[in-house]
Design a protein around this motif. Structure first.
Motif, mmCIF file in Angstrom:
data_model
loop_
_atom_site.group_PDB
_atom_site.id
_atom_site.type_symbol
_atom_site.label_atom_id
_atom_site.label_comp_id
_atom_site.label_asym_id
_atom_site.label_seq_id
_atom_site.Cartn_x
_atom_site.Cartn_y
_atom_site.Cartn_z
ATOM 1 N N TYR A 1 45.433 45.493 66.206
ATOM 2 C CA TYR A 1 44.077 45.351 65.670
ATOM 3 C C TYR A 1 43.659 46.544 64.815
ATOM 4 C CZ TYR A 1 43.119 41.048 68.208
ATOM 5 O OH TYR A 1 43.142 39.736 68.642
ATOM 6 N N ARG B 1 37.030 40.300 65.250
ATOM 7 C CA ARG B 1 38.412 40.025 65.633
ATOM 8 C C ARG B 1 38.540 38.646 66.286
ATOM 9 N NH1 ARG B 1 39.864 45.970 68.288
ATOM 10 N NH2 ARG B 1 40.114 47.094 66.294
ATOM 11 N N TYR C 1 51.417 41.962 71.505
ATOM 12 C CA TYR C 1 50.044 42.362 71.848
ATOM 13 C C TYR C 1 49.930 42.929 73.260
ATOM 14 C CZ TYR C 1 48.175 40.483 67.510
ATOM 15 O OH TYR C 1 47.897 40.253 66.190
ATOM 16 N N TYR D 1 39.945 37.582 59.490
ATOM 17 C CA TYR D 1 40.423 37.136 60.793
ATOM 18 C C TYR D 1 40.132 35.645 60.919
ATOM 19 C CZ TYR D 1 41.217 41.791 62.834
ATOM 20 O OH TYR D 1 41.697 43.043 63.132
ATOM 21 N N ASP E 1 42.487 45.609 61.127
ATOM 22 C CA ASP E 1 41.152 46.003 60.645
ATOM 23 C C ASP E 1 41.274 46.731 59.305
ATOM 24 O OD1 ASP E 1 39.947 44.950 62.885
ATOM 25 O OD2 ASP E 1 39.605 46.896 63.867
ATOM 26 N N GLN F 1 40.483 44.654 73.432
ATOM 27 C CA GLN F 1 40.370 44.913 71.996
ATOM 28 C C GLN F 1 39.393 43.952 71.302
ATOM 29 O OE1 GLN F 1 41.604 47.483 70.127
ATOM 30 N NE2 GLN F 1 42.026 48.294 72.178
ATOM 31 N N PRO G 1 45.935 36.366 64.622
ATOM 32 C CA PRO G 1 46.576 37.143 65.697
ATOM 33 C C PRO G 1 46.968 36.212 66.849
ATOM 34 C CG PRO G 1 44.516 38.159 64.962
ATOM 35 C CD PRO G 1 44.544 36.788 64.386
#
Length: 993
Positions: free
Chosen positions: A313, A98, A306, A337, A317, A91, A53
């Motif tokens: 997320y 994450r 984002y 991740y 997930d 988040q 990410p």
């Protein structure tokens, strides 16, 4: 902090007599599990898919830096960096699995300052646990074609220092990350290696190069980024990302995307988990086929994404959960991740051998007719202003060190270098100095540089007042290149202070706008200096418009001491009309004791260049041309020329004029031939009495567009040198690379654009040579150029285009200004030297440094204070010719950052390509060096504690012999192309010392 810092501190306590302020950041608790320790476990018997990410946040592009941070002007582009960081932190706290990486410290620094102490503690915890990881870490993600290495090092140092001081060793990036720059320079890889990075990832490379690397599974490689530094000193593992820096197709879950979310309620009609999993497994399998190991990487994010991180997320997930659930059904794909450093660690564990690369990744094309070689020259005025600003910043930094606290708070008020440092750091961004931003953003970059220089001017004035003992007001004339300086135009008596930022003496020509016809010029010892008055040219009068009124220029040569200043006094002797020129006629020859330059009497053009010392002679003709920029409306391709892309619609440029109207001026100081090719193109061919280089001062603009044709304006030098389709360019102002027409060293090129596909970035110099002669051209800014014909070198000077090239900027490169509403006029200089190939570097290396770090002139009105100190050098003696003082800047109250570099490659010079030793305690005249410790290039790790991954190239080479340590702790030995960085504890010497 790395093990051993406490021991080092104890040793330095004895040396320094005080506590050392750690450059590597604050101590962190041993409980932190950041970096490689924080990586999620992988499965050795499966294909591991590393989801990264990330957001790519341009430090200015379509909007200014401020507009991007705050989310202003969303009518231009929806982007607000402050909301991205707010949302991501929120988040990350919701799921410890994450991960997120952040890159641009310029933005993070702003955000961090606005946070509460509790939020700062929360973020530190995320960083300590490796959940939020910094990659790259510079103030910005710099451009690689148009940036000078000194400015790149500065901006990286600034960003990395903030991360270290804020987060300790957990804030130190392990990976360099240049996902968006438009081609990649070898010198950048060399710098990243010397900064301690374990690896480097980027997204853009030539489409043909990528196709070949995919076939051979060579998208991950070992880049040997120097031919002078001993491997693995400049070796850098390099990975090419699979989707540029975007997510795989169909898997973008940002608020800016249209891909469907994962709908995982089986009771709903539009349940799509099976479809998503199947598509993802297919993409992963396809990607794995073109990479070497059982680990692949996927970037999950893109430009300014984002802002609502929950969207990303929540779906990531689910993706991880449902894909990994298929392992129970026999799937061999494991999704996790991850971060680029965690992915890199797995590649290192693979213990494989990797393809070896020695050249660079220029030029970059994303299709057959789409070569991104236009930005090498785009916005030439901004490119020059950035280069001048770098020179001014180094002077500002040096004086702050040499004078101490008085420089910051003195008779002229409070000054600082930090404002200028930040402005210069922002200007290195790959949509800043590159010239690929919108016009209002380019204006903002220039405004920032101007504001930074105003802050530095106060510091410089305070410093010179302190050193000279005179508090007379100092005047700065930033428009001398167009003969504007109100003080010299009106005053009958004034002085000129010449500060030289180089660590060796410099001889420099000064040209001042005046209205008298005879002046007395005296040096710091009161000795008369030969000076001459010449008329201001019609071209200069046209460019400056009503900003100045001088009819003449006073010309004389100054001699400035190393890292110091000297003072010249100027007095009017005779007023009156301007001196007469020798008339409008075609000259035959101009010469000094080093060079002879001949002209064709029929055309007024250059015809030959002769080196009188070496008895060399070449034919040399030079003229101006323009390529008709494609409008995208032709049968081969619809790609137009634009800010990024250079695409002429013909391989034959239009000549602006086959003849030049000329005027010659000759005196004891300077000889110049003023040439007029068209109302919008003129040039002065200039030879100073003591110069080994011929100056070509060109003025181009406003580029006419009344014929509805965009134009790419070049100058071309045609010579008798037998080049065999080979020429040479520098890489970011440092090492030199060989270029060959229609050729790439590591893949077979199918050339589809014979001009644009043979253009390369020229940052400070380019040359052509054969066994006998070498013609070097030193530029005053970054420009694009090529050698399209044997014996020829062409350089693009100016671009004015009528169409956008559809790469996002959304407006044509058609620059105007309040002063030039009809189109921008640009002026610049090329310096030409003719030498034997075996000795040419001894000339062009120092010449290029003089252009990059040029003397700063300041002026005071009236009589000199008889008690003032008219000359000063910050060094006890000049540094040897091979050694360049790259950095001298204040680090802390009594700590100074010093970089010394060997500026020759190992093969360049019989004289200067040898190791050189410098004694640090015998370096400065105004500073006592009380202690020193060596750092890595970016000054964020101790040199002896910098540990990097070892990589095995496919072709092993015998290492060079190891050298012995320096015999004295104060002596520093520099080997070819080596930069050494030191933190010094210093004290200022009193005037009586």
């Amino acid at each position: 902090m790395a093990v051993g810092v406490q021991q080092l501190a104890a040793a330095l306590l004895f040396i320094f007599g005080g506590v050392l302020s750690f450059p590597v950041g604050q101590e962190m608790k041993d409980t932190s599990t950041c970096g490689y320790e924080s990586c999620h476990a992988t499965k050795s018997n499966m294909l591991n898919v590393h989801l990264v990410p990330h957001t790519h946040d341009d430090v200015g592009w379509l909007k200014t830096v401020d507009q991007y941070f705050y989310g202003d002007r969303n009518d231009i582009q929806h982007a607000g960096v402050q909301y991205i960081l707010d949302s991501v932190v929120d988040q990350l706290l919701k799921n410890p699995d994450r991960r997120f990486i952040y890159v641009e410290t310029a933005f993070f620094y702003r955000w961090w300052k606005q946070q509460s102490s509790s939020m700062q503690q929360t973020v530190k915890q995320l960083v300590n646990e490796g959940r939020l990881e910094f990659v790259n870490g510079g103030w910005c993600m710099s451009d690689e074609a148009t940036t000078h290495y000194s400015a790149v090092i500065d901006q990286m140092t600034m960003g990395l220092r903030f991360l270290n001081e804020t987060f300790g060793h957990c804030g130190r990036p392990r990976v360099a990350w240049h996902i968006d720059p438009f081609g990649h320079a070898r010198e950048h890889a060399s710098m990243f290696a010397q900064m301690g990075y374990d690896g480097f990832f980027f997204g853009r490379l030539d489409y043909q190069d990528r196709a070949r690397r995919m076939m051979d599974k060579e998208q991950e490689l070992l880049w040997r980024a120097s031919d002078s530094l001993t491997p693995p000193m400049a070796d850098l593992f390099t990975g090419i990302l699979p989707n540029g820096y975007n997510p795989p197709e169909g898997f973008c879950w940002d608020q800016s995307c249209d891909d469907p979310p994962i709908r995982d309620d089986p009771d709903l009609e539009d349940y799509n988990v099976n479809d998503v999993v199947l598509r993802f497994l297919t993409i992963a399998a396809d990607q794995a086929r073109v990479y070497k190991t059982n680990h692949i990487i996927m970037t999950m994010g893109s430009d300014f994404q984002y802002e609502n991180a929950n969207l990303w997320y929540k779906n990531l997930d689910k993706l991880i959960h449902y894909v990994n659930a298929q392992q129970a059904n026999g799937s061999n794909v494991n999704v996790l991740y991850s971060t680029p450093s965690c992915y890199l660690q797995e590649l290192h564990r693979a213990n494989s051998t990797w393809a070896l690369k020695r050249d660079d990744f220029f030029p970059y094309a994303d299709d057959a007719h789409d070569f991104w070689t236009g930005y090498f020259t785009s916005r030439p005025a901004l490119k020059r202003y950035e280069r001048i600003s770098n020179s001014n910043l180094q002077t500002c930094n040096q004086l702050e060190v040499l004078v101490g606290p008085t420089s910051r708070k003195g008779p002229f008020g409070t000054g600082d270098s930090q404002t200028m440092r930040k402005a210069m750091a922002v200007a290195q961004h790959h949509d800043a100095v590159s010239g690929t931003e919108k016009q209002h953003v380019a204006n903002d970059y220039a405004r920032r540089l101007a504001n930074g220089w105003q802050h530095c001017q106060v510091l410089v004035s305070n410093s010179l007042a302190s050193l000279s003992g005179s508090s007379a007001e100092r005047i700065y004339c930033d428009n001398l290149n167009i003969s504007v300086c109100p003080l010299t135009e009106s005053s009958k008596k004034f002085s000129v202070n010449v500060y030289n930022p180089l660590a060796r003496p410099v001889s420099w020509p000064v040209r001042l706008p005046v209205n008298g016809k005879a002046y007395m010029v005296a040096d710091a010892n009161g000795k008369s200096v030969d000076s001459q008055v010449v008329p201001v040219s019609r071209a200069t009068q046209g460019v400056r418009k009503k900003r100045g009124f001088a009819v003449n220029e006073l010309v004389f040569q100054v001699q400035a001491p190393p890292l110091g200043y000297t003072t010249y006094s100027v007095s009017l002797l005779e007023d009156g009309p301007p001196p007469a020129s020798t008339g409008h006629r075609a000259p035959t020859v101009i010469q000094n004791k080093y060079l002879q330059v001949t002209f064709d009497p029929d055309t007024g053009l250059l015809s030959s260049l002769n080196n009188l010392e070496t008895k060399q002679s070449i034919s040399l003709t030079q003229n101006f041309y323009w390529y008709n920029a494609s409008d995208g409306n032709n049968s081969e391709s619809n790609q137009p020329s634009g800010a990024y892309i250079f695409r002429p619609n013909s391989s034959t440029p239009f000549i602006i004029s086959k003849t030049a109207k000329t005027e010659i001026i000759q005196n004891s100081v300077v000889q110049e031939v003023r040439q007029w090719f068209a109302p919008w193109v003129s040039q002065v061919v200039r030879l100073y009495a003591d110069s080994r280089a011929l100056e070509l001062e060109w003025t181009v603009g406003p580029v006419p567009i009344d014929d509805s044709l965009g134009k790419e304006v070049i100058t071309r030098l045609d010579t008798s040198i037998k080049t065999s389709e080979i020429f040479y360019t520098d890489s970011n102002g440092r090492e030199v690379l060989q270029r060959k027409k229609d050729f790439r060293p590591t893949w077979h090129l199918r050339q589809s654009e014979p001009i644009a596909g043979n253009y390369y970035p020229i940052n400070s110099r380019a040359f052509i040579k054969d066994d006998v002669d070498q013609l070097t051209v030193v530029t005053d800014r970054s420009q694009g150029g090529g050698s399209i014909h044997n014996g020829s070198l062409e350089i693009m000077l100016h671009r004015r285009l009528l169409y956008d090239d559809v790469r996002g900027v959304g407006e044509p490169l058609n620059e105007t200004s309040d002063i030039f509403p009809e189109g921008l006029v640009v002026r610049g200089r090329l310096l030409l030297s003719l030498d034997r190939p075996s000795t040419a570097a001894d000339t062009h290396r120092p010449l290029a440094q003089e252009v990059v770090l040029q003397p700063l002139l300041t002026f005071t009105d009236g009589e000199l204070d008889p008690s003032s100190q008219l000359e000063f050098s910050g060094l006890q003696a000049a540094l040897p010719p091979a050694v360049h003082l790259l950095t001298l800047s204040q680090w802390d109250e009594d700590l100074v950052l010093l970089r010394l570099e060997h500026q020759f490659q190992s093969w360049e010079s019989k004289i200067n390509s040898k190791p050189v030793t410098v004694n640090m305690q015998k370096l400065f005249s105004s500073l006592d060096v009380l202690g020193m410790s060596e750092l890595n290039l970016s000054a964020n790790q101790w040199k002896d504690e910098m540990k990097r991954f070892d990589w095995t190239p496919q072709k092993e080479e015998r290492p060079l012999l190891k050298t012995f340590e320096d015999p004295s702790m104060w002596e520093v030995t520099l080997r070819p192309m080596e930069i050494r960085t030191f933190l010094l504890r210093v004290s200022l010497r009193s005037a009586s010392d």
